[in-house]
Design a protein around this motif. Structure first.
Motif, PDB file in Angstrom:
ATOM      1  N   GLY A 103       0.792  -1.220   0.000  1.00 34.43           N
ATOM      2  CA  GLY A 103       0.000   0.000   0.000  1.00 34.43           C
ATOM      3  C   GLY A 103       0.828   1.276   0.000  1.00 34.43           C
ATOM      4  O   GLY A 103       0.317   2.350   0.315  1.00 34.43           O
ATOM      5  N   ASP A 104       2.104   1.168  -0.369  1.00 33.54           N
ATOM      6  CA  ASP A 104       2.970   2.349  -0.400  1.00 33.54           C
ATOM      7  C   ASP A 104       2.665   3.262  -1.575  1.00 33.54           C
ATOM      8  O   ASP A 104       3.160   4.389  -1.630  1.00 33.54           O
ATOM      9  CB  ASP A 104       4.447   1.935  -0.474  1.00 33.54           C
ATOM     10  CG  ASP A 104       4.918   1.192   0.762  1.00 33.54           C
ATOM     11  OD1 ASP A 104       4.266   1.316   1.816  1.00 33.54           O
ATOM     12  OD2 ASP A 104       5.946   0.492   0.671  1.00 33.54           O
ATOM     13  N   GLY A 105       1.883   2.774  -2.522  1.00 38.52           N
ATOM     14  CA  GLY A 105       1.527   3.563  -3.693  1.00 38.52           C
ATOM     15  C   GLY A 105       2.688   3.711  -4.672  1.00 38.52           C
ATOM     16  O   GLY A 105       3.778   3.182  -4.457  1.00 38.52           O
ATOM     17  N   LEU A 106       2.424   4.451  -5.717  1.00 40.04           N
ATOM     18  CA  LEU A 106       3.416   4.633  -6.770  1.00 40.04           C
ATOM     19  C   LEU A 106       4.658   5.359  -6.267  1.00 40.04           C
ATOM     20  O   LEU A 106       5.780   5.047  -6.671  1.00 40.04           O
ATOM     21  CB  LEU A 106       2.795   5.383  -7.949  1.00 40.04           C
ATOM     22  CG  LEU A 106       3.618   5.431  -9.223  1.00 40.04           C
ATOM     23  CD1 LEU A 106       3.971   4.032  -9.704  1.00 40.04           C
ATOM     24  CD2 LEU A 106       2.872   6.183 -10.308  1.00 40.04           C
ATOM     25  N   MET A 107       4.473   6.313  -5.374  1.00 41.66           N
ATOM     26  CA  MET A 107       5.633   7.042  -4.853  1.00 41.66           C
ATOM     27  C   MET A 107       6.526   6.127  -4.017  1.00 41.66           C
ATOM     28  O   MET A 107       7.746   6.279  -4.026  1.00 41.66           O
ATOM     29  CB  MET A 107       5.193   8.262  -4.041  1.00 41.66           C
ATOM     30  CG  MET A 107       4.528   9.343  -4.887  1.00 41.66           C
ATOM     31  SD  MET A 107       5.487   9.825  -6.346  1.00 41.66           S
ATOM     32  CE  MET A 107       6.880  10.615  -5.579  1.00 41.66           C
ATOM     33  N   GLY A 108       5.943   5.194  -3.302  1.00 40.01           N
ATOM     34  CA  GLY A 108       6.730   4.241  -2.517  1.00 40.01           C
ATOM     35  C   GLY A 108       7.480   3.252  -3.389  1.00 40.01           C
ATOM     36  O   GLY A 108       8.549   2.770  -3.014  1.00 40.01           O
ATOM     37  N   ALA A 109       6.925   2.945  -4.536  1.00 41.98           N
ATOM     38  CA  ALA A 109       7.537   1.978  -5.447  1.00 41.98           C
ATOM     39  C   ALA A 109       8.400   2.647  -6.509  1.00 41.98           C
ATOM     40  O   ALA A 109       9.078   1.963  -7.268  1.00 41.98           O
ATOM     41  CB  ALA A 109       6.440   1.154  -6.128  1.00 41.98           C
TER      42      ALA A 109
END
Length: 135
Positions: A103-109
């Motif tokens: 659930g980190d989203g695109l910014m986390g990935a």
């Protein structure tokens, strides 16, 4: 710009700088995972569950730690460059999916995605003439 166009003759120097920088960083990321032992490997390897592989997480985690550590050294040297670049791109794909799955989203990935694209692109370009593979 005409002034910067003369830099194209230093393409191999640029590839060397990229290999050294990324190689060192991946050794620094992978070595602690390698030293972390079975508990750490199992945690890292559980990320394979994002693509439906749930068996032997310790094995997959060890492979990821080896890919980053030994792959980082090989990448730096330009040794087995294309297979290593592909292995590291795959490792970054799994890392990106792990971030997205948490659930980190695109910014986390994004970091894993960006560096995975770089590895994939470099697999096509090659290591340059200042590499063990070219000797």
């Amino acid at each position: 710009m005409a002034a910067l166009s003369s830099l194209s003759k230093f393409k191999n120097t640029g590839l060397l700088l990229i290999r050294i920088g990324l190689g060192i960083m991946f050794v620094m990321h992978g070595y602690p995972k390698l030293l972390g032992g079975p508990d750490r490997w199992e945690g890292v390897g559980s990320a394979m569950g994002n693509i439906g592989i749930t068996f032997l997480p310790m094995f997959w985690g060890l492979l990821a730690a080896l890919a980053e550590t030994v792959g980082g050294v090989c990448f730096l040297l330009g040794l087995f460059f294309r297979p290593v670049a592909i292995a590291l791109a795959f490792t970054m794909l799994i890392a990106a999916l792990s971030h997205l799955g948490r659930g980190d989203g695109l910014m986390g990935a994004s970091h894993a995605i960006e560096i995975g694209v770089v590895f994939l692109g470099l697999a096509f370009v090659g290591p340059g003439k200042y590499s063990v593979d070219k000797r």
